[in-house]
Design a protein around this motif. Structure first.
Motif, PDB file in Angstrom:
ATOM      1  N   ALA A   1     -38.773  64.928   6.676  1.00  0.00           N
ATOM      2  CA  ALA A   1     -38.580  65.337   8.060  1.00  0.00           C
ATOM      3  C   ALA A   1     -37.168  64.961   8.465  1.00  0.00           C
ATOM      4  CB  ALA A   1     -39.596  64.640   8.954  1.00  0.00           C
TER       5      ALA A   1
ATOM      6  N   MET B   1     -34.228  61.810   6.880  1.00  0.00           N
ATOM      7  CA  MET B   1     -35.322  60.881   7.154  1.00  0.00           C
ATOM      8  C   MET B   1     -36.533  61.377   6.377  1.00  0.00           C
ATOM      9  SD  MET B   1     -34.119  58.684   9.444  1.00  0.00           S
ATOM     10  CE  MET B   1     -35.597  58.015  10.146  1.00  0.00           C
ATOM     11  N   TRP B   2     -37.160  60.514   5.613  1.00  0.00           N
ATOM     12  CA  TRP B   2     -38.293  60.909   4.795  1.00  0.00           C
ATOM     13  C   TRP B   2     -39.574  60.342   5.373  1.00  0.00           C
ATOM     14  CZ3 TRP B   2     -36.413  64.275   1.501  1.00  0.00           C
ATOM     15  CH2 TRP B   2     -35.131  64.099   0.988  1.00  0.00           C
ATOM     16  N   ARG B   3     -40.630  61.129   5.306  1.00  0.00           N
ATOM     17  CA  ARG B   3     -41.982  60.669   5.634  1.00  0.00           C
ATOM     18  C   ARG B   3     -42.806  60.807   4.365  1.00  0.00           C
ATOM     19  NH1 ARG B   3     -43.824  64.522   9.930  1.00  0.00           N
ATOM     20  NH2 ARG B   3     -45.631  64.421   8.603  1.00  0.00           N
ATOM     21  N   PHE B   4     -43.551  59.787   4.039  1.00  0.00           N
ATOM     22  CA  PHE B   4     -44.397  59.810   2.858  1.00  0.00           C
ATOM     23  C   PHE B   4     -45.830  59.673   3.331  1.00  0.00           C
ATOM     24  CE2 PHE B   4     -40.241  58.456   1.552  1.00  0.00           C
ATOM     25  CZ  PHE B   4     -40.020  59.257   0.440  1.00  0.00           C
ATOM     26  N   ASP B   5     -46.505  60.810   3.457  1.00  0.00           N
ATOM     27  CA  ASP B   5     -47.852  60.770   4.003  1.00  0.00           C
ATOM     28  C   ASP B   5     -48.837  61.655   3.256  1.00  0.00           C
ATOM     29  OD1 ASP B   5     -46.840  63.189   4.810  1.00  0.00           O
ATOM     30  OD2 ASP B   5     -47.132  62.870   6.930  1.00  0.00           O
TER      31      ASP B   5
ATOM     32  N   ASP C   1     -45.378  64.270  -2.327  1.00  0.00           N
ATOM     33  CA  ASP C   1     -44.190  63.996  -1.506  1.00  0.00           C
ATOM     34  C   ASP C   1     -42.937  64.578  -2.166  1.00  0.00           C
ATOM     35  OD1 ASP C   1     -45.519  62.656   0.585  1.00  0.00           O
ATOM     36  OD2 ASP C   1     -45.556  60.808  -0.580  1.00  0.00           O
TER      37      ASP C   1
ATOM     38  N   TRP D   1     -33.984  59.140  -1.682  1.00  0.00           N
ATOM     39  CA  TRP D   1     -35.391  59.500  -1.750  1.00  0.00           C
ATOM     40  C   TRP D   1     -36.165  58.502  -2.615  1.00  0.00           C
ATOM     41  CZ3 TRP D   1     -39.093  60.883  -5.324  1.00  0.00           C
ATOM     42  CH2 TRP D   1     -40.262  61.421  -4.794  1.00  0.00           C
TER      43      TRP D   1
ATOM     44  N   ASP E   1     -36.509  55.286  -0.610  1.00  0.00           N
ATOM     45  CA  ASP E   1     -37.420  55.457   0.518  1.00  0.00           C
ATOM     46  C   ASP E   1     -38.863  55.639   0.070  1.00  0.00           C
ATOM     47  OD1 ASP E   1     -35.257  55.191   2.185  1.00  0.00           O
ATOM     48  OD2 ASP E   1     -35.177  57.307   2.778  1.00  0.00           O
TER      49      ASP E   1
END
Length: 75
Positions: A3, A9-13, A20, A46, A49
């Protein structure tokens, strides 16, 4: 998933690191999407993060070959 493309900015969900990683690929046919892992610096960020390497790890061996291999793995 990734995102905030401008700020990287990384989101890991997704619950799995492989999903991911897939989320870093540009969405085909979607305007405004771009390659998230477009160079060694972004790949290093990446990896850190995603907690695949300890924070503040210097990844000096990463180069364009690593990026190409991650693109191949992701595909």
């Amino acid at each position: 998933m990734a995102a905030g493309r401008g700020a990287r900015m990384w989101r890991f969900d997704a619950g799995r690191i492989c999903l991911d990683l897939v989320a870093t690929e540009p969405a085909s046919g979607m305007p405004g999407t771009c390659e998230q892992l477009d160079g060694p610096g972004h790949l290093a960020r990446w990896l850190a993060d995603a907690r695949l390497v300890p924070p503040d790890t210097v990844l000096t061996a990463l180069d364009d070959i690593w990026v190409a291999r991650f693109h191949e793995l992701r595909s």
